[in-house]
Scaffold this motif. Sequence first.
Motif, PDB file in Angstrom:
ATOM      1  N   ASP A  80       3.844  70.364   8.060  1.00 43.73           N
ATOM      2  CA  ASP A  80       4.354  70.633   9.594  1.00 43.73           C
ATOM      3  C   ASP A  80       3.997  72.018   9.657  1.00 43.73           C
ATOM      4  O   ASP A  80       3.471  72.499  10.670  1.00 43.73           O
ATOM      5  CB  ASP A  80       5.829  70.325   9.414  1.00 43.73           C
TER       6      ASP A  80
ATOM      7  N   ALA B 284      10.252  68.515  10.711  1.00 45.43           N
ATOM      8  CA  ALA B 284      10.305  69.444   9.585  1.00 45.43           C
ATOM      9  C   ALA B 284      11.942  70.030   9.183  1.00 45.43           C
ATOM     10  O   ALA B 284      12.781  69.935  10.107  1.00 45.43           O
ATOM     11  CB  ALA B 284       9.609  70.818   9.707  1.00 45.43           C
ATOM     12  N   THR B 285      12.010  70.337   8.132  1.00 45.71           N
ATOM     13  CA  THR B 285      13.247  70.702   7.675  1.00 45.71           C
ATOM     14  C   THR B 285      13.839  72.138   8.553  1.00 45.71           C
ATOM     15  O   THR B 285      12.822  73.016   8.318  1.00 45.71           O
ATOM     16  CB  THR B 285      13.398  71.212   6.071  1.00 45.71           C
TER      17      THR B 285
ATOM     18  N   ARG C  29       5.935  67.259   3.179  1.00 43.06           N
ATOM     19  CA  ARG C  29       5.821  67.035   4.792  1.00 43.06           C
ATOM     20  C   ARG C  29       6.202  68.215   5.446  1.00 43.06           C
ATOM     21  O   ARG C  29       5.569  68.769   6.554  1.00 43.06           O
ATOM     22  CB  ARG C  29       6.925  66.049   5.387  1.00 43.06           C
ATOM     23  N   ASP C  30       7.126  69.206   4.772  1.00 41.62           N
ATOM     24  CA  ASP C  30       7.136  70.624   5.263  1.00 41.62           C
ATOM     25  C   ASP C  30       5.797  71.475   5.423  1.00 41.62           C
ATOM     26  O   ASP C  30       5.992  72.260   6.196  1.00 41.62           O
ATOM     27  CB  ASP C  30       8.139  71.140   4.468  1.00 41.62           C
TER      28      ASP C  30
ATOM     29  N   LEU D 204       8.603  77.827   4.613  1.00 46.53           N
ATOM     30  CA  LEU D 204       8.943  76.906   3.398  1.00 46.53           C
ATOM     31  C   LEU D 204      10.404  77.543   2.673  1.00 46.53           C
ATOM     32  O   LEU D 204      10.782  76.651   2.347  1.00 46.53           O
ATOM     33  CB  LEU D 204       7.709  76.747   2.526  1.00 46.53           C
TER      34      LEU D 204
ATOM     35  N   ARG E 255      13.150  71.415  -5.118  1.00 47.74           N
ATOM     36  CA  ARG E 255      12.863  72.095  -4.041  1.00 47.74           C
ATOM     37  C   ARG E 255      12.645  73.849  -4.614  1.00 47.74           C
ATOM     38  O   ARG E 255      11.637  74.192  -4.104  1.00 47.74           O
ATOM     39  CB  ARG E 255      13.729  72.060  -2.868  1.00 47.74           C
TER      40      ARG E 255
ATOM     41  N   ALA F 142      13.208  76.633   4.501  1.00 47.18           N
ATOM     42  CA  ALA F 142      13.299  75.226   4.431  1.00 47.18           C
ATOM     43  C   ALA F 142      14.256  75.038   3.117  1.00 47.18           C
ATOM     44  O   ALA F 142      15.172  74.498   3.002  1.00 47.18           O
ATOM     45  CB  ALA F 142      12.366  74.366   4.543  1.00 47.18           C
TER      46      ALA F 142
END
Length: 381
Positions: free
Chosen positions: A199, A254-255, A195-196, A289, A355, A292
């Motif tokens: 976005d 978004a994160t 999802r990040d 990214l 992550r 995040a």
Amino acid sequence: MHVKPVAALHRAAATGRRLAESRSGSPRALDVLTALSCLALMALDLPGLAAADNSLTGPMAAVVLALGAATLLLRRRMPWLSLAVALLFIGWLHELTLIQFALYSVGRYRGRRSGILATLGYVAFALVLFTVPGWPLDRAENLSSFLSPVVPLGVLASAVGIAAYRQDLVRELDARRAESAVLQAVQQERTFVARDVHDFVGRELTLLTVRSEVLSLRARDTAHAKDFEELADTARRAHLVLNEIIVQRGERTATPGVDGLPALADESRRAGSPVRLSMDPEVHALSPLRQAAVYRVVQECLTNAAKHARGQTIEVSIATDGPHLRIAVRNALPDRTPGRAPVSTGSGTASMSERVRSLGGTLTATRTDDSYTVAATLPRG
């Protein structure tokens, strides 16, 4: 003798036994120890067997008892063999030691239904033997002996085996739950990463499309107008493909990036765990990214510290080191554990690792007697 609906339970119990045996020792070594223990107990009856009228000499009786105890080496795969030999020993040698090990093995490795069936069969067999004419003792003594040690010992051995079987199931269930929690955390983190990506990359593709269209309008009367139009169409198609690949379910922003870390630190402080945040200015130039990823690692570390070390100061360091980005979060551990353990699935480290790995980095968590440290290394990109 086993029905299909309980086959899955047997497999789960077998896995639970393997988990327990991996902590206590080799299964084969445990079987050998069990067989030797049974033989040692039966050896105490050798003088009586030699004196009794059972057509066995002392050495021959020792051989027979050793062969009977050897069947316990197969108790995991063939517990019914040990039970059959134990019943033979009762009728032939009046030996009651092996039956206890056999009933335990049936209950432990075949479950409650088989354990109850084996116990009922043993009780019925022993009742017949203790009441038929020709038994060494008279009928009154036979019945008294039957009602006092024989039945309780057999039932107790089978009950202990069934209880151990149930513990194997519980142990396997706990292991499966922990494994499922970790897999779910990893899958959830992958969804968050996707999802990040949607976005952040989608925003850049939108900007690329708009700029290409503007340039195509400005170059309308030049030879490059068609090229800019094709570039805008390409960016638009890439955005559509991105939307099709990454399906968003529900509303979620978004994160946040590193700009959201002061708010995290302030939230932790209000919860009773002060944070010392040290961050290089170059961190703000990282890609969205990577920012995040930094946010998620710090967020999870602060959450864990609030659960397991509330009130302790948390030191957060985010620094650039050449081509690498290094994240270190350390907190002291309380001198004594709280009276009630905090609710935790133990999957936070797995989500952080997923992550970080998604960006080509590594993450380690180290616990000492007085501190807990999480260190992550990421390529700056």
